[in-house]
Design a protein around this motif. Structure first.
Motif, short mmCIF file in Angstrom:
data_model
loop_
_atom_site.label_atom_id
_atom_site.label_comp_id
_atom_site.label_asym_id
_atom_site.label_seq_id
_atom_site.Cartn_x
_atom_site.Cartn_y
_atom_site.Cartn_z
N ASN A 147 0.83 -1.21 0.00
CA ASN A 147 0.00 0.00 0.00
C ASN A 147 0.86 1.26 0.00
O ASN A 147 0.58 2.24 0.69
CB ASN A 147 -0.96 0.02 1.20
CG ASN A 147 -1.86 -1.20 1.24
OD1 ASN A 147 -1.68 -2.09 2.09
ND2 ASN A 147 -2.81 -1.27 0.34
N THR A 197 -3.20 -9.69 0.85
CA THR A 197 -3.62 -8.44 0.22
C THR A 197 -3.48 -7.32 1.24
O THR A 197 -3.59 -7.55 2.45
CB THR A 197 -5.08 -8.50 -0.25
OG1 THR A 197 -5.93 -8.82 0.87
CG2 THR A 197 -5.27 -9.54 -1.34
N ASP A 198 -3.22 -6.09 0.73
CA ASP A 198 -3.14 -4.91 1.62
C ASP A 198 -2.27 -5.18 2.84
O ASP A 198 -2.66 -4.87 3.98
CB ASP A 198 -4.55 -4.48 2.06
CG ASP A 198 -5.40 -4.03 0.90
OD1 ASP A 198 -4.93 -3.19 0.11
OD2 ASP A 198 -6.54 -4.52 0.76
N ASN A 201 -1.37 -2.08 4.87
CA ASN A 201 -2.49 -1.64 5.70
C ASN A 201 -2.71 -2.57 6.88
O ASN A 201 -3.14 -2.13 7.96
CB ASN A 201 -3.76 -1.56 4.86
CG ASN A 201 -3.79 -0.34 3.96
OD1 ASN A 201 -2.94 0.54 4.07
ND2 ASN A 201 -4.75 -0.28 3.06
N GLN A 213 -8.51 -1.54 9.77
CA GLN A 213 -8.83 -1.77 8.36
C GLN A 213 -10.33 -1.86 8.16
O GLN A 213 -11.05 -2.43 8.99
CB GLN A 213 -8.21 -3.08 7.87
CG GLN A 213 -6.80 -2.96 7.34
CD GLN A 213 -6.34 -4.28 6.73
OE1 GLN A 213 -6.10 -5.22 7.47
NE2 GLN A 213 -6.22 -4.32 5.42
N GLY A 218 -10.43 -3.18 2.91
CA GLY A 218 -9.06 -3.19 3.42
C GLY A 218 -8.43 -1.83 3.59
O GLY A 218 -7.28 -1.72 4.02
N LYS A 219 -9.17 -0.76 3.27
CA LYS A 219 -8.65 0.60 3.42
C LYS A 219 -8.46 0.93 4.90
O LYS A 219 -9.19 0.45 5.76
CB LYS A 219 -9.64 1.58 2.78
CG LYS A 219 -9.21 3.03 2.81
CD LYS A 219 -10.26 3.91 2.15
CE LYS A 219 -9.88 5.38 2.21
NZ LYS A 219 -10.90 6.24 1.57
#
Length: 259
Positions: A147, A197-198, A201, A213, A218-219
């Motif tokens: 990220n 993934t991510d 983050n 998160q 996942g932001k």
């Protein structure tokens, strides 16, 4: 693409009869060959099984004559041992306490996220700490996992910062794209990466106070309450989905009352 459980992944694809857009045809062929390996008598037989399955998916731009040699080479590699014939089935990739201490000693979040991700990728690859990349695209993929959005030149600068800090090293060749991370599994497991993934983050949500998160995308978000689990966009989509479900139930109830 980094898959923790290749078997579940390929079985899901086979049951849906749909190849994900981000799955390359070469990796797809390799996964199919590994999956069918135990059912084939030899490389030629396995090659035929892979081709037959590929045709059912009708992948874009696939022509059997163009891939015949590649498919056979992969199948032969599984039989002669030059290619690992086992599908990955890992529940998680661990980050150990000593590795985490090294990461947390870095001066800023960008370095920490990248180093956390490099450590995860190096352990995933299981090549004595090496992250073996073949092109700048592969390096860009590591940054995407971390990220960290930067231009090519800025990525090189950030890697140089980690090199100067002594936490990564490079291959001896000038044009070598491989990176080595000092893995240390002598302590306890500090974190388990269960989804690849991510990852950057995941580090911020797991180890920086006041952040978490979004459960959907996942932001990274800054929760304002104990039940704050989604970013604004995903929360709105969830709300709209609930409204649509409620309206559908009301319409169905109305129809039953009329009848």
């Amino acid at each position: 693409m980094y898959l923790l459980n290749e078997r579940n992944y390929i079985e899901t694809i086979l049951s849906s009869v749909r190849k994900p857009d981000n799955l390359s045809i070469n990796y797809f062929i390799t996964l199919l060959a590994k999956y069918y390996y135990s059912s084939a008598s030899d490389a030629e037989h396995l090659s035929g099984m892979v081709k037959e399955t590929l045709l059912t998916f009708q992948p874009d731009h696939y022509q059997e004559y163009q891939y015949h040699k590649k498919i056979l080479r992969i199948c032969e590699g599984l039989y002669d041992g030059s290619i690992d014939r086992h599908l990955k089935e890992r529940p998680y990739v661990p980050i150990y306490e000593n590795e985490l201490h090294l990461i947390q000693a870095l001066p800023n979040d960008r370095q920490k996220k990248l180093m956390f991700t490099c450590t995860a990728v190096a352990r995933y690859m299981d090549c004595d700490g090496w992250i073996n990349t073949k092109s700048s695209r592969d390096i860009a993929e590591v940054f995407r996992l971390a990220n960290v959005t930067l231009s090519s030149g800025q990525r090189n600068l950030l890697l140089h910062e980690l090199y100067i800090a002594g936490v990564i090293s490079f291959g001896k060749r000038i044009d070598n794209l491989n990176i080595r991370v000092p893995l240390d599994d002598s302590g306890a497991i500090a974190y388990k990466i269960e989804t690849f993934t991510d990852i950057g983050n995941q580090y911020i949500a797991g180890f920086k106070e006041g952040y978490k998160q979004c459960k959907c995308c996942g932001k990274i978000i800054r929760p304002t309450g104990t039940n704050h689990q989604y970013c604004k966009r995903c929360a709105r989509e969830k709300q709209l989905a609930c409204q649509r479900t409620s309206m559908k139930k009301l319409r169905e109830t109305g129809k039953r009352e009329v009848s």
